[in-house]
Motif scaffolding. Structure first.
Motif, PDB file in Angstrom:
ATOM      1  N   SER A  93     -32.993 -80.277 -36.372  1.00  0.00           N
ATOM      2  CA  SER A  93     -34.486 -79.568 -35.591  1.00  0.00           C
ATOM      3  C   SER A  93     -33.536 -78.367 -35.193  1.00  0.00           C
ATOM      4  O   SER A  93     -32.707 -77.680 -36.131  1.00  0.00           O
ATOM      5  N   ASP A  94     -34.889 -77.214 -34.284  1.00  0.00           N
ATOM      6  CA  ASP A  94     -34.545 -75.621 -34.127  1.00  0.00           C
ATOM      7  C   ASP A  94     -33.475 -76.477 -32.580  1.00  0.00           C
ATOM      8  O   ASP A  94     -33.952 -75.520 -31.963  1.00  0.00           O
ATOM      9  N   GLY A  95     -33.005 -77.374 -32.425  1.00  0.00           N
ATOM     10  CA  GLY A  95     -31.987 -77.365 -30.917  1.00  0.00           C
ATOM     11  C   GLY A  95     -30.542 -77.613 -31.628  1.00  0.00           C
ATOM     12  O   GLY A  95     -30.517 -76.636 -32.428  1.00  0.00           O
ATOM     13  N   TYR A  96     -30.162 -77.704 -30.615  1.00  0.00           N
ATOM     14  CA  TYR A  96     -28.789 -77.994 -30.512  1.00  0.00           C
ATOM     15  C   TYR A  96     -27.927 -78.881 -30.161  1.00  0.00           C
ATOM     16  O   TYR A  96     -28.314 -79.838 -29.384  1.00  0.00           O
ATOM     17  N   ILE A  97     -26.364 -79.103 -30.084  1.00  0.00           N
ATOM     18  CA  ILE A  97     -25.792 -80.040 -30.056  1.00  0.00           C
ATOM     19  C   ILE A  97     -24.675 -79.024 -29.337  1.00  0.00           C
ATOM     20  O   ILE A  97     -23.939 -78.431 -29.529  1.00  0.00           O
ATOM     21  N   VAL A  98     -24.451 -80.025 -27.782  1.00  0.00           N
ATOM     22  CA  VAL A  98     -22.809 -79.278 -27.206  1.00  0.00           C
ATOM     23  C   VAL A  98     -22.102 -80.377 -27.628  1.00  0.00           C
ATOM     24  O   VAL A  98     -22.250 -81.664 -27.164  1.00  0.00           O
ATOM     25  N   ILE A  99     -20.861 -79.984 -27.346  1.00  0.00           N
ATOM     26  CA  ILE A  99     -19.885 -81.316 -27.714  1.00  0.00           C
ATOM     27  C   ILE A  99     -18.939 -80.455 -26.253  1.00  0.00           C
ATOM     28  O   ILE A  99     -18.256 -79.723 -26.071  1.00  0.00           O
ATOM     29  N   GLY A 100     -18.150 -81.726 -26.294  1.00  0.00           N
ATOM     30  CA  GLY A 100     -18.235 -81.926 -24.807  1.00  0.00           C
ATOM     31  C   GLY A 100     -17.271 -82.923 -24.148  1.00  0.00           C
ATOM     32  O   GLY A 100     -16.640 -84.215 -25.342  1.00  0.00           O
ATOM     33  N   THR A 101     -17.291 -83.327 -23.153  1.00  0.00           N
ATOM     34  CA  THR A 101     -16.551 -84.816 -22.363  1.00  0.00           C
ATOM     35  C   THR A 101     -17.691 -84.958 -20.981  1.00  0.00           C
ATOM     36  O   THR A 101     -18.561 -84.098 -20.945  1.00  0.00           O
ATOM     37  N   ASN A 102     -17.626 -86.398 -20.387  1.00  0.00           N
ATOM     38  CA  ASN A 102     -18.501 -86.330 -19.562  1.00  0.00           C
ATOM     39  C   ASN A 102     -17.472 -86.310 -18.381  1.00  0.00           C
ATOM     40  O   ASN A 102     -16.237 -86.142 -18.888  1.00  0.00           O
ATOM     41  N   HIS A 103     -17.948 -87.353 -16.967  1.00  0.00           N
ATOM     42  CA  HIS A 103     -16.817 -87.317 -15.928  1.00  0.00           C
ATOM     43  C   HIS A 103     -15.725 -88.232 -16.151  1.00  0.00           C
ATOM     44  O   HIS A 103     -14.543 -88.148 -15.628  1.00  0.00           O
ATOM     45  N   ASP A 104     -16.146 -89.275 -17.270  1.00  0.00           N
ATOM     46  CA  ASP A 104     -14.697 -90.605 -17.133  1.00  0.00           C
ATOM     47  C   ASP A 104     -13.723 -89.751 -18.613  1.00  0.00           C
ATOM     48  O   ASP A 104     -13.109 -90.750 -18.715  1.00  0.00           O
ATOM     49  N   GLY A 105     -14.269 -88.225 -19.060  1.00  0.00           N
ATOM     50  CA  GLY A 105     -13.199 -88.079 -20.018  1.00  0.00           C
ATOM     51  C   GLY A 105     -13.932 -88.210 -21.219  1.00  0.00           C
ATOM     52  O   GLY A 105     -12.481 -88.703 -22.557  1.00  0.00           O
ATOM     53  N   GLN A 106     -14.210 -89.245 -21.459  1.00  0.00           N
ATOM     54  CA  GLN A 106     -14.996 -89.859 -22.843  1.00  0.00           C
ATOM     55  C   GLN A 106     -15.774 -88.595 -23.945  1.00  0.00           C
ATOM     56  O   GLN A 106     -15.967 -87.733 -23.405  1.00  0.00           O
ATOM     57  N   CYS A 107     -15.117 -88.225 -24.992  1.00  0.00           N
ATOM     58  CA  CYS A 107     -16.110 -87.181 -25.542  1.00  0.00           C
ATOM     59  C   CYS A 107     -17.211 -87.776 -25.814  1.00  0.00           C
ATOM     60  O   CYS A 107     -18.092 -88.886 -25.752  1.00  0.00           O
ATOM     61  N   ALA A 108     -17.939 -86.679 -25.717  1.00  0.00           N
ATOM     62  CA  ALA A 108     -20.285 -86.417 -25.611  1.00  0.00           C
ATOM     63  C   ALA A 108     -20.180 -85.819 -26.033  1.00  0.00           C
ATOM     64  O   ALA A 108     -20.288 -84.324 -26.957  1.00  0.00           O
ATOM     65  N   MET A 109     -21.650 -86.270 -27.668  1.00  0.00           N
ATOM     66  CA  MET A 109     -22.288 -84.660 -27.958  1.00  0.00           C
ATOM     67  C   MET A 109     -24.145 -84.838 -27.464  1.00  0.00           C
ATOM     68  O   MET A 109     -24.233 -85.537 -26.999  1.00  0.00           O
ATOM     69  N   ALA A 110     -24.287 -83.972 -26.206  1.00  0.00           N
ATOM     70  CA  ALA A 110     -25.588 -83.518 -25.988  1.00  0.00           C
ATOM     71  C   ALA A 110     -26.305 -83.413 -26.749  1.00  0.00           C
ATOM     72  O   ALA A 110     -25.721 -82.496 -27.155  1.00  0.00           O
ATOM     73  N   PHE A 111     -27.592 -83.434 -26.758  1.00  0.00           N
ATOM     74  CA  PHE A 111     -28.541 -82.777 -27.644  1.00  0.00           C
ATOM     75  C   PHE A 111     -29.953 -81.959 -26.592  1.00  0.00           C
ATOM     76  O   PHE A 111     -30.521 -82.668 -26.005  1.00  0.00           O
ATOM     77  N   TYR A 112     -30.051 -80.777 -27.383  1.00  0.00           N
ATOM     78  CA  TYR A 112     -31.228 -79.991 -26.109  1.00  0.00           C
ATOM     79  C   TYR A 112     -31.958 -79.692 -27.616  1.00  0.00           C
ATOM     80  O   TYR A 112     -31.976 -79.066 -28.958  1.00  0.00           O
ATOM     81  N   ASP A 113     -33.211 -79.047 -26.866  1.00  0.00           N
ATOM     82  CA  ASP A 113     -34.119 -78.343 -27.151  1.00  0.00           C
ATOM     83  C   ASP A 113     -34.115 -77.361 -28.071  1.00  0.00           C
ATOM     84  O   ASP A 113     -33.555 -76.721 -26.637  1.00  0.00           O
ATOM     85  N   ARG A 114     -34.953 -76.591 -28.305  1.00  0.00           N
ATOM     86  CA  ARG A 114     -34.469 -74.899 -28.188  1.00  0.00           C
ATOM     87  C   ARG A 114     -35.193 -74.139 -26.810  1.00  0.00           C
ATOM     88  O   ARG A 114     -34.769 -73.283 -26.575  1.00  0.00           O
ATOM     89  N   GLN A 115     -35.698 -74.380 -25.891  1.00  0.00           N
ATOM     90  CA  GLN A 115     -36.071 -74.964 -24.398  1.00  0.00           C
ATOM     91  C   GLN A 115     -34.917 -75.111 -23.197  1.00  0.00           C
ATOM     92  O   GLN A 115     -35.265 -75.222 -22.929  1.00  0.00           O
ATOM     93  N   PHE A 116     -33.910 -75.596 -24.365  1.00  0.00           N
ATOM     94  CA  PHE A 116     -33.138 -76.011 -23.373  1.00  0.00           C
ATOM     95  C   PHE A 116     -32.855 -77.335 -22.748  1.00  0.00           C
ATOM     96  O   PHE A 116     -31.927 -77.774 -21.280  1.00  0.00           O
ATOM     97  N   ALA A 117     -34.118 -78.357 -22.910  1.00  0.00           N
ATOM     98  CA  ALA A 117     -34.470 -79.582 -22.339  1.00  0.00           C
ATOM     99  C   ALA A 117     -33.487 -80.920 -23.160  1.00  0.00           C
ATOM    100  O   ALA A 117     -33.725 -80.766 -24.283  1.00  0.00           O
ATOM    101  N   LYS A 118     -32.888 -80.785 -22.288  1.00  0.00           N
ATOM    102  CA  LYS A 118     -31.642 -82.426 -22.620  1.00  0.00           C
ATOM    103  C   LYS A 118     -33.067 -83.607 -23.771  1.00  0.00           C
ATOM    104  O   LYS A 118     -33.541 -84.125 -23.248  1.00  0.00           O
ATOM    105  N   LYS A 119     -32.599 -83.564 -24.863  1.00  0.00           N
ATOM    106  CA  LYS A 119     -33.436 -85.276 -25.670  1.00  0.00           C
ATOM    107  C   LYS A 119     -32.526 -85.679 -25.554  1.00  0.00           C
ATOM    108  O   LYS A 119     -32.668 -87.537 -26.145  1.00  0.00           O
TER     109      LYS A 119
END
Length: 495
Positions: free
Chosen positions: A208-234
């Protein structure tokens, strides 16, 4: 400003099966100020633009900006007339300039607190084009781990994490033009009080025309979060696999295997209590882990290993990855390490920097170079006041003299005792010159010496035939044994 250059051409400590000789090294321990250079980007001419800071960790930073040439010489630019940034995440803009993000300690008149974000833009001659500082006082934010990418329209998208008050980190986003001006900005608020996130990397979403952010959540687990072009979380996913509390506590991707899955590099905390593991994994964007490999799972327990959160792609088949070593026999501190692997998640070479001068040195980033080698940017960990940097050049051959790509293997290296070579399916081994036996054992090992097949095969005339369809593309050794000993050992290639 130019500083005295020290280049040491040395032979590094060898590890089993590998004779390693680094090409050159720049040691900044003679610099008049403490320094840390941990991020870089490859320039058009094959040099490396490296950034960091001068100064200790509890005083205002002065930016450090270098161009390191392929022969090991370098030029340092005077940055004393721009804001006191610790420079990170340099990238090349579409107009030919470069941008680096900056973080500076805030000062309330009595003490330093938090970080403020900024950026500098400079040209190919390292001359400063513009500087920007982004006011975040109203947010009472601590801005850390900022990463950036150049979007398809030439704008720069920045993602990092901030800590509003005493709560957990949350993502922030900026969209900047090529001068560093803010076009859009979003500091994400918590969702039902549960969404917390530490950011390690931002990628363009190939779907898509959006972004993938790689990081960790509050428990230290790996996470991938998805956002659109306006930075709205999907949405978001938590990749996991059986046996691991969290597949990765830190991980990074620079290689897409398809539109829907990526090759990742990092480290995990083993839920079975076995410590940290350095892992490669093929992960779908829905969170499914298709395959993972414990990259340095060896009987040697002298090291505890953690991923360095950085990976550089040499070409379509090979990558470098940095990692931390915690040598158990030293009892304290860390040392850097670097490995070479392919997209089939096979480790092709590894080097551990164990000399005393590398004690307490953290791996910052690795940059793949046009000659197939890599440049490592390392620095002493921030709690030490005498912070110094090392920039090390290593060649592709230092890790493994056998080319990774089957198309790179010279024909004269192929032996006529087996055919077809390369092969896609069956491998026929000519035993016409051997004493005849009723049966022979054929063993196939990979470049790391791991046995991939071992079978008793009845010969048909002068040939032994073995099906190697299940093997991944790569270079292998086949050995033929009679009842007494190994009688043939040669190389073949699986296409």
């Amino acid at each position: 400003m130019y500083i005295k250059k020290l280049i040491y051409i040395t032979f590094l400590l060898a590890i089993p099966m590998l004779g390693i000789a680094q090409q050159w090294e720049i040691d900044f321990s003679d610099h008049e100020f403490a320094n840390a250079v941990g991020h870089g980007v490859l320039a058009t001419d094959g040099s490396v633009i490296a950034v960091g800071y001068i100064g200790s960790d509890n005083t205002p930073f002065n930016p450090m900006l270098l161009r390191v040439y392929p022969n090991g010489s370098y030029k340092e630019h005077d940055c004393y007339d721009i804001p006191s940034f610790n420079l990170v995440s340099p990238l090349k803009l579409n107009n030919g300039n470069y941008m680096a993000l900056g973080a500076t300690l805030k000062y309330d008149g009595h003490d330093y607190y938090g970080y403020e974000l900024g950026a500098i833009v400079f040209n190919d001659s390292l001359e400063i084009v513009s500087t920007r500082t982004y006011d975040t006082d109203s947010l009472v934010a601590k801005l850390i781990n900022a990463k950036a990418i150049v979007d398809t329209d030439g704008t720069v998208v920045v993602c990092g994490e901030y800590e509003p008050g005493s709560t957990h980190a949350r993502p922030f986003f900026y969209r900047l033009n090529e001068d560093g001006d803010i076009l859009d900005c979003l500091f994400e608020e918590p969702s039902n009080g549960h969404w917390t996130f530490n950011c390690y990397q931002i990628l363009k979403d190939p779907r898509s025309d959006g972004y993938i952010v790689i990081g960790t959540n509050h428990d230290g687990q790996c996470a991938m979060a998805f956002y659109d072009r306006q930075f709205a979380k999907k949405g978001s996913v938590l990749p996991s696999h059986n046996g691991y509390m969290a597949l990765y506590t830190e991980f990074n991707s620079e290689k897409w295997l398809s539109q829907d899955n990526m090759l990742t590099f990092g480290f995990a905390i083993d839920g079975r209590g076995h410590g940290w593991d350095l892992l490669l994994a093929d992960i779908n964007l829905d969170g499914t882990v298709n395959r993972y490999v414990n990259a340095l799972n060896t009987p040697d327990t002298s090291y505890n290993i953690a991923g360095g959160r950085c990976m550089a792609v040499v070409n379509d088949t090979t990558m470098y990855g940095l990692f931390y070593l915690y040598p158990a026999f030293k009892g304290f501190g860390i040392n850097p390490g670097v490995c070479l692997f392919n997209k089939n998640m096979e480790i092709l070479g590894v080097h551990r920097f164990l000399d005393a001068k590398y004690n307490d040195i953290a791996p910052g980033s690795v940059i793949a170079t046009p000659d197939g080698g890599c440049v490592l940017l390392c620095y002493k960990t921030p709690q030490y006041m005498d912070t110094d940097s090392f920039i090390i050049k290593m060649s592709r051959e230092d890790f493994n003299p056998i080319p990774c790509s089957v198309s790179e293997v010279p024909k004269e290296q192929l032996r006529a005792t087996a055919y077809p070579n390369p092969t896609r399916g069956e491998l026929n081994i000519d035993i016409s010159n051997l004493s005849q036996n009723t049966e022979n054992r054929v063993s196939i090992t990979d470049m790391q010496g791991i046995t991939r097949m071992s079978r008793i095969i009845q010969g048909s005339g002068n040939l032994l035939t073995i099906d190697v369809t299940v093997l991944e593309t790569g270079v292998y050794f086949y050995s033929v044994y009679n009842r007494e000993k190994e009688i043939i050992k040669e190389k073949f290639i699986k296409n």
